[in-house]
Design a protein around this motif. Sequence first.
Motif, short mmCIF file in Angstrom:
data_model
loop_
_atom_site.label_atom_id
_atom_site.label_comp_id
_atom_site.label_asym_id
_atom_site.label_seq_id
_atom_site.Cartn_x
_atom_site.Cartn_y
_atom_site.Cartn_z
N GLY A 1 1.02 -2.03 17.33
CA GLY A 1 1.68 -2.83 16.31
C GLY A 1 2.59 -3.85 16.97
N SER A 2 3.19 -4.70 16.18
CA SER A 2 4.11 -5.71 16.70
C SER A 2 5.31 -5.03 17.34
N ALA A 3 5.66 -5.45 18.55
CA ALA A 3 6.80 -4.85 19.25
C ALA A 3 8.09 -5.06 18.47
N ALA A 4 8.25 -6.25 17.90
CA ALA A 4 9.47 -6.54 17.12
C ALA A 4 9.52 -5.67 15.87
N ARG A 5 8.37 -5.49 15.23
CA ARG A 5 8.31 -4.67 14.03
C ARG A 5 8.60 -3.21 14.34
N GLN B 181 -1.12 1.23 12.24
CA GLN B 181 -0.84 0.90 13.64
C GLN B 181 0.63 1.10 13.98
N GLU B 182 1.51 0.86 13.01
CA GLU B 182 2.94 1.05 13.24
C GLU B 182 3.29 2.53 13.30
N ALA B 183 2.66 3.33 12.44
CA ALA B 183 2.87 4.78 12.51
C ALA B 183 2.40 5.32 13.86
N SER B 184 1.29 4.78 14.36
CA SER B 184 0.78 5.19 15.68
C SER B 184 1.78 4.85 16.77
N GLY B 185 2.31 3.62 16.74
CA GLY B 185 3.29 3.21 17.75
C GLY B 185 4.55 4.04 17.69
N LEU B 186 5.02 4.36 16.49
CA LEU B 186 6.23 5.16 16.33
C LEU B 186 6.01 6.60 16.79
N MET B 187 4.80 7.12 16.54
CA MET B 187 4.49 8.48 16.97
C MET B 187 4.53 8.58 18.49
N LYS B 188 3.92 7.61 19.17
CA LYS B 188 3.93 7.63 20.64
C LYS B 188 5.34 7.39 21.17
N LYS C 163 5.68 13.45 9.23
CA LYS C 163 5.47 12.35 8.30
C LYS C 163 4.62 11.25 8.94
N LEU C 164 4.88 10.94 10.20
CA LEU C 164 4.09 9.92 10.90
C LEU C 164 2.63 10.35 11.00
N LEU C 165 2.38 11.61 11.32
CA LEU C 165 1.01 12.09 11.40
C LEU C 165 0.35 12.10 10.02
N CYS C 166 1.13 12.40 9.00
CA CYS C 166 0.60 12.41 7.63
C CYS C 166 0.12 11.01 7.24
N ILE C 167 0.90 9.99 7.56
CA ILE C 167 0.49 8.61 7.26
C ILE C 167 -0.79 8.27 8.00
N LEU C 168 -0.87 8.66 9.26
CA LEU C 168 -2.06 8.36 10.06
C LEU C 168 -3.29 9.08 9.52
N GLU C 169 -3.13 10.33 9.10
CA GLU C 169 -4.27 11.09 8.58
C GLU C 169 -4.73 10.54 7.23
#
Length: 466
Positions: free
Chosen positions: A302-306, A331-338, A282-288
């Motif tokens: 993305g924001s660390a707090a977010r 950017q948040e999907a990217s941070g969550l993926m990593k 799902k995270l990759l789908c959002i990014l794509e």
Amino acid sequence: METYWREVQSIKDEEEEREEEEEETILDEAELEEAWLAEAGLSSLVTGSTTEDGPADALLSTLTRQQVATVTERLENYKQTLRKKNRPTPAHVQDIFTTISPGPPDSTPPRFHRTTKTIHRPRDTTTHTDNTTHTHTDTQTTTLLPTHTQNSHPEKKQPVEADWLVSELPYSEGVSAHKRGVARQHLHGNTDLLVLQLPSSRGVLVRVEDLSPADVTQLGFISLIELSTFLSSLGVQTPKTKTQRHRAPGKDSGVFGVPLSTLLERDRKLYSGETVPAVFRKLLCILEQTGLDTEGILRVPGSAARLKYLRRELDKKFSTGQFDWSTVRPQEASGLMKMFLRDLPSPLLTSMHLPSYTALLGIPSQVHQVQALHLLTLLLPEANRHLLKVLLSFLSKVVSHQEKNRMSLWNVSMVIAPNLFPSRHGNKRSIARPHQELEEAVGAAHLVQLLVAHRELLWTVITADD
């Protein structure tokens, strides 16, 4: 390298905030050799039960002389370390191979049974194309590819068919031929990459996912033996003592810090045949869908707090389907993926084999580096292998949009490298060893480059036509 160090610092800050501890298990030489023999399907040699016919005998009968020599050396080293500890040792090495007839030096060990499905690949299957210049070696004309830059507009040209890369013969059999005339490559931010095309003139190409479970198991045994033989032929030594790093035992609930096997078992109750955790897909789908054209995607955090909030919400609501994905920005999907990758209880590339990835940086030929990566990929557990394949495919899509997102292959590699290859010196840079840490950073990014650029080769094996 500022992108790399910024990603490392982000990881460090996150780990300090969560205050999670890693468990370290140091394997001594005897334990390391015993683990190697077990992973190679030869645990019966450790127990000494070599008189009865079994899987070990069948496997040993398919090996080349070089591979048999590798097994013999590992077993003898295991015995010697046991003697130092005054522990019982298995039978003598010569007794093990008296009834085993290894194949001739140029024989080809069977990689899998002929009952599996085979797939013929078209001649134009490529791993990468770009502006090229030609160089010649003793054995093969290769094409060199300059590293992508943010402002480059490469002219695509026909790649070279890599018959010498995925071969019907073990890689270790061709080392001496390829060693001639190869100069050592120094890794740096402009490292050239080979343009490769899967071979189509010889044999049948087969994807690992099309093999039966029994074939994949056998392939893993042979790949491990061949990897050790191959590295030894190249004069590359892996550490004799390894440290296995594990985070606190994986959780049973949530999605972050949960073992891949647990996530897949849970997801398969809802999505039959799922091979990659649903949250990661799902995270990759959002990014794509929304992030490929976003400038600095993967690099701009993305924001660390977010991210902390989203992580907590995903852990609580993902399995119930109540999480609102529409609120997640690229950017948040990217941070969550990593975050998902580095929070796995054990590394995606496995603790046991991470030192081998680092060791192959000492190989002077990029051809041999890719061959070693090929063998290491075949050693990954099934869940890890599927996740890595999906990840590399996504990263290649990011690079393909670099004119808009300003993320060249090198930039993508620097961002992802710290999440796949944890720093051996911790996440804080040492003033005393800046050069060593810089080499480690560049080496990790180089490995990611190779994985992305040659991803089509990594899950492919070749056999002669029936």
